[in-house]
Design an enzyme around this catalytic site. Structure first.
Site, PDB file in Angstrom:
ATOM      1  N   GLY A 116     -11.875 -20.346  -0.019  1.00 50.88           N
ATOM      2  CA  GLY A 116     -12.026 -19.878   0.652  1.00 50.88           C
ATOM      3  C   GLY A 116     -11.358 -19.802   1.933  1.00 50.88           C
ATOM      4  N   SER A 151      -3.336 -16.318   3.514  1.00 58.78           N
ATOM      5  CA  SER A 151      -4.340 -17.219   4.436  1.00 58.78           C
ATOM      6  C   SER A 151      -3.764 -19.351   3.581  1.00 58.78           C
ATOM      7  CB  SER A 151      -5.965 -17.231   3.393  1.00 58.78           C
ATOM      8  OG  SER A 151      -6.282 -16.398   3.669  1.00 58.78           O
ATOM      9  N   SER A 185     -15.519 -13.887  -0.008  1.00 53.53           N
ATOM     10  CA  SER A 185     -16.308 -13.002   0.189  1.00 53.53           C
ATOM     11  C   SER A 185     -17.344 -12.986  -1.653  1.00 53.53           C
ATOM     12  CB  SER A 185     -15.822 -11.956  -0.092  1.00 53.53           C
ATOM     13  OG  SER A 185     -15.420 -11.489  -0.993  1.00 53.53           O
ATOM     14  N   HIS A 210     -24.494 -19.478   1.338  1.00 54.99           N
ATOM     15  CA  HIS A 210     -25.317 -17.858   1.782  1.00 54.99           C
ATOM     16  C   HIS A 210     -25.431 -18.002   0.086  1.00 54.99           C
ATOM     17  CE1 HIS A 210     -26.208 -14.564   2.682  1.00 54.99           C
ATOM     18  NE2 HIS A 210     -25.189 -14.008   2.036  1.00 54.99           N
ATOM     19  N   GLU A 303     -28.470 -10.345   9.780  1.00 55.47           N
ATOM     20  CA  GLU A 303     -26.776  -9.617  10.289  1.00 55.47           C
ATOM     21  C   GLU A 303     -27.919  -8.502  10.887  1.00 55.47           C
ATOM     22  OE1 GLU A 303     -25.030 -11.540   7.739  1.00 55.47           O
ATOM     23  OE2 GLU A 303     -24.703 -10.324   6.181  1.00 55.47           O
ATOM     24  N   GLU A 476     -32.422 -17.554  12.168  1.00 55.34           N
ATOM     25  CA  GLU A 476     -32.618 -16.098  11.820  1.00 55.34           C
ATOM     26  C   GLU A 476     -32.506 -14.932  13.186  1.00 55.34           C
ATOM     27  OE1 GLU A 476     -30.244 -15.179   9.733  1.00 55.34           O
ATOM     28  OE2 GLU A 476     -30.460 -17.184   7.973  1.00 55.34           O
ATOM     29  N   GLU A 480     -29.570 -18.084  16.406  1.00 53.13           N
ATOM     30  CA  GLU A 480     -28.132 -17.335  16.157  1.00 53.13           C
ATOM     31  C   GLU A 480     -27.535 -16.622  17.026  1.00 53.13           C
ATOM     32  OE1 GLU A 480     -25.327 -15.921  11.871  1.00 53.13           O
ATOM     33  OE2 GLU A 480     -27.284 -17.245  12.012  1.00 53.13           O
TER      34      GLU A 480
END
Length: 581
Positions: A116, A151, A185, A210, A303, A476, A480
Site C-alpha cells: 500500500g 502509486s 485501505s 490498525h 478519529e 487517542e 494525536e
C-alpha cells in the site's frame, strides 16, 4: 489512526476478483482453517449496555469496564514502568541510539513487504528502509503495489525500484516477505483478506497498523488463520506526520509519532520483539501496549471524535455563531480554528488542558465554564453513540459499504468522497492565513477553549469508562490531536488535516462532523443563550480530574520537537501538495 487510503483500494481491486463479493464463513479452496467464534461470543461482542449517570440528567455515562492487563516481555528492548493516574503501564522508549538492536529484533526476517502507498505506506516504508540502513542491516524493505499505477511511480520517486528488488507486484511481495505490513485501505482488506491470507508464507508475520480487519472478521464470526503470527504497530498520527517528524529528528536522536503495539497471535515466539522493532524503526518516541480489539475501537472512535470529526463540527458551529452575533469573518476564524490549532493545542501539548483554563482571566474563566458546562453532556451523547457504533460493528460495516460505493455497481454511479473546504468559512481561512505573521498561534478565546476542552474531556471519559488504558486514552484523545493533526489544519485548513489521513478516518470525519455541529448548535449553544446555570460539579470534576497528572507524565515522553508543516510540504498526499492556503 488507520493507516490507509482509497488509492490502495483501487490497486487491490484491479488485482483481485474477490472485490465486493459476499464473504463466506469457510474457505475450502485455500484450506485456511479459520477459527469460528461461537454464537454466544458473537452476541456478547455486539451487546450494548448502559451504566451510571455521572450526575447527568440527560445522558447516562458508558458502563465502567476494568482495563485488561497489558504487560509484555521483550528480550531485545528495555521495558519501563510508568504510573498514569494510579495505573501501572509499561512502555518502550525509542531513539536512533536503539537502531543497532533492530537486527536482533527482526531475527529470522530477510524481507519486509510494505503493501500500500496511501497515508501510512510511504512513511513506514521510507522510515523502515532508512532505519535499517543506519543499523547496517541487510534486510530488504520491498513495496508491493499494482504495476502501472500512479502509486508505483510515486514509490519509484521515493527511491524504491524493481531493479534493486525493493518494488514489485502486490502478490509476489506478500508471498516473498517474512513480515508483511498490510497498509491498504480497510475496506480493501475486508474484501480481499482471503486472497491475502492465502499468499502469506507459513510462519510469516502479518503486520497491521490498525485493528480494523480483526473487527471485520469478528463481525462475521471469524478470526485469523493459525499458521502465521499477527501483530500491530499503530502510529498515533497520520502518515505524513510519521515521516515528517522522523526526518526532522535525524540530528537529535530521533523524533516521531508515539505508537501502540499489540500481539494478536504468536506462532513462534518472535512477535513481541518484531513488533517493538518495527515501532522503534518508525521513530516512535515511546511505544505502549494494547490489543487489536482495544486499538480499533479507540482509533475508529477517536478519529470520528476530537481528532477529526468533532473538532471540525466545533469550528463550523462556533464560526457560524460568532458571525451571526456580529463578529467579523476574519476574527471569527481566528477565534475558532486559529485559537484551537494554535495557542490551545500548543498549551495542551506542553502543559496540559488545565493550563489552558489557568491561563485565562477571571472573566475568561467564566466564559470557559459557561461553554464547558453547556457542551460536556451534548458532546458525550454523540461520542457515546459513536463508540457503541464502532464496538457493535455497525461503523465497521459502514466503512466497508462506503468503500464499495467508490465504484459503479448495480447500475448506480460511483460516489467518491467530496470536498469539505469549499464553504465561506474555509475561504475566509485562506485569507487569514495569507496575512498571518510567522509563528502566530492565534488568540486564546475562552468560549472556544471551553467547548474544545469539554469535547476532549468527554471523549476521555467515554474511553475511560469503556476500560481503555490511560496511555491509549491520552494518545487517542490528546496527543494525536494537538501534536499530529491540528498542526495540519493550522497550516492549510480542515481538508489538509482530514484528507491526509486514511480512508476510514476521512469517511468517519465526514459522517460525524455534522452530528457534532448539530448537537452543539441545537443543545449547547441554546443552553448558553437561555442563561442555563453553570454546572459547578462539572467544573470541579474537570479541575481535579486525575487525567491531568497522567497527561503530564505523557508530555515528558512527547516528541523532542514540534512538527513543522511548511507551505511547500512534499511529504503529504500528492493531490494535496499544490493546494492553496
Amino acid at each position: 489512526m488507520a493507516a490507509v487510503t482509497s488509492s490502495c483500494s483501487t490497486a487491490i481491486s484491479a488485482s483481485s476478483k474477490t472485490l465486493a463479493k459476499p464473504v463466506a464463513a469457510s474457505f475450502a479452496p485455500t484450506n485456511l482453517s479459520f477459527s469460528k467464534l461461537s454464537p454466544q461470543s458473537i452476541r456478547a461482542r455486539r451487546s450494548i449496555t448502559v451504566g451510571s449517570a455521572l450526575g447527568a440528567t440527560k445522558v447516562s455515562a458508558p458502563p465502567a469496564t476494568h482495563p485488561v492487563s497489558l504487560d509484555f516481555e521483550t528480550s531485545v528492548f528495555k521495558k519501563e514502568r510508568v504510573n498514569l493516574a494510579g495505573h501501572e503501564e509499561y512502555i518502550v522508549r525509542g531513539g536512533r541510539d536503539l537502531f543497532h538492536l533492530l537486527p536482533d529484533a527482526f531475527k529470522g526476517i530477510k524481507q519486509i513487504g510494505v503493501i500500500g502507498w496511501g497515508s501510512q505506506g510511504p512513511a513506514q516504508a521510507q522510515n523502515l528502509r532508512d532505519s535499517l540502513v543506519e543499523a547496517k542491516s541487510d534486510i530488504v524493505v520491498k513495496v508491493g503495489l499494482r504495476k502501472g499505477s500512479s502509486s508505483f511511480n510515486e514509490a519509484r520517486e521515493a527511491g524504491f525500484s524493481e531493479e534493486k528488488g525493493t518494488l514489485g507486484d502486490i502478490w509476489e511481495t506478500i508471498s516473498g516477505s517474512d513480515l508483511v505490513l498490510l497498509l491498504i485501505s480497510d475496506s480493501a482488506q475486508a474484501d480481499n483478506y482471503e486472497k491475502i491470507f492465502s499468499h502469506l508464507k507459513p510462519n510469516s508475520i502479518l503486520g497491521l497498523s490498525h485493528g480494523f480487519l480483526l473487527g471485520h472478521l469478528q463481525s462475521i464470526g471469524l478470526d485469523f488463520p493459525k499458521n502465521f503470527s499477527v501483530i500491530a504497530v499503530c502510529p498515533k498520527g497520520m502518515g505524513p506526520s510519521v515521516r515528517r517528524l522522523y526526518v526532522q529528528g535525524k540530528e537529535i536522536n530521533g523524533a516521531g509519532i508515539n505508537s501502540s503495539f499489540g500481539v494478536h497471535q504468536d506462532v513462534d515466539g518472535r512477535a513481541t520483539n518484531v513488533a517493538l522493532g518495527w515501532s522503534v524503526a518508525l521513530g516512535s518516541p515511546f511505544t505502549f501496549a494494547t490489543t487489536l480489539e482495544q486499538e480499533y475501537k479507540s482509533d475508529i472512535f477517536g478519529e470520528r471524535g476530537i481528532l477529526l470529526g468533532a473538532v471540525h463540527g466545533i469550528v463550523e458551529s462556533l464560526f457560524r455563531r460568532y458571525t451571526e452575533n456580529g463578529m467579523s469573518e476574519d476574527l471569527a476564524y481566528k477565534n475558532t480554528v486559529e485559537s484551537i490549532t494554535g495557542v490551545i493545542s500548543k498549551t495542551i501539548s506542553t502543559q496540559g488542558m488545565l493550563a489552558v483554563y489557568n491561563a485565562l482571566s477571571e472573566d475568561g474563566k467564566k466564559e470557559f465554564e459557561k461553554a464547558y458546562s453547556a457542551s460536556f453532556y451534548p458532546c458525550m451523547e454523540i461520542l457515546y453513540e459513536c463508540y457503541e457504533d464502532v464496538a457493535s460493528g455497525s461503523e465497521i460495516r459502514s466503512v466497508v459499504l462506503a468503500g464499495r460505493r467508490f465504484y459503479e455497481k448495480e447500475g448506480l454511479p460511483a460516489f467518491p468522497m467530496g470536498k469539505i473546504d469549499q464553504t465561506r468559512m474555509w475561504k475566509v481561512g485562506e485569507r487569514v492565513r495569507s496575512t498571518r505573521p510567522a509563528g502566530d498561534l492565534g488568540p486564546l478565546y475562552p468560549f472556544t477553549a471551553g467547548v474544545f476542552v469539554a469535547m476532549m474531556m468527554a471523549q476521555i471519559e467515554v474511553l475511560r469508562k469503556k476500560g481503555h488504558s490511560y496511555s491509549e486514552i491520552i494518545n487517542e484523545s490528546v496527543i494525536e490531536s494537538v501534536d499530529s493533526l491540528n498542526p495540519f489544519m493550522h497550516a492549510r485548513g480542515v481538508s489538509f488535516m482530514v484528507d491526509n489521513c486514511s480512508t476510514t478516518a476521512r469517511l468517519g470525519s465526514r459522517k460525524w462532523a455534522p452530528r457534532f455541529d448539530y448537537i452543539l448548535t441545537q443543545q449547547a449553544l441554546v443552553a448558553v443563550d437561555s442563561g442555563a446555570p453553570i454546572n459547578q460539579d462539572l467544573i470541579s470534576n474537570f479541575v481535579s480530574d486525575p487525567v491531568h497528572g497522567a497527561i503530564q507524565v505523557c508530555a515528558e515522553l512527547r516528541p523532542t520537537l514540534d512538527i513543522s508543516v511548511p507551505a511547500a510540504a512534499d511529504f503529504v498526499r500528492p493531490e494535496l501538495r499544490q493546494c492553496s492556503n
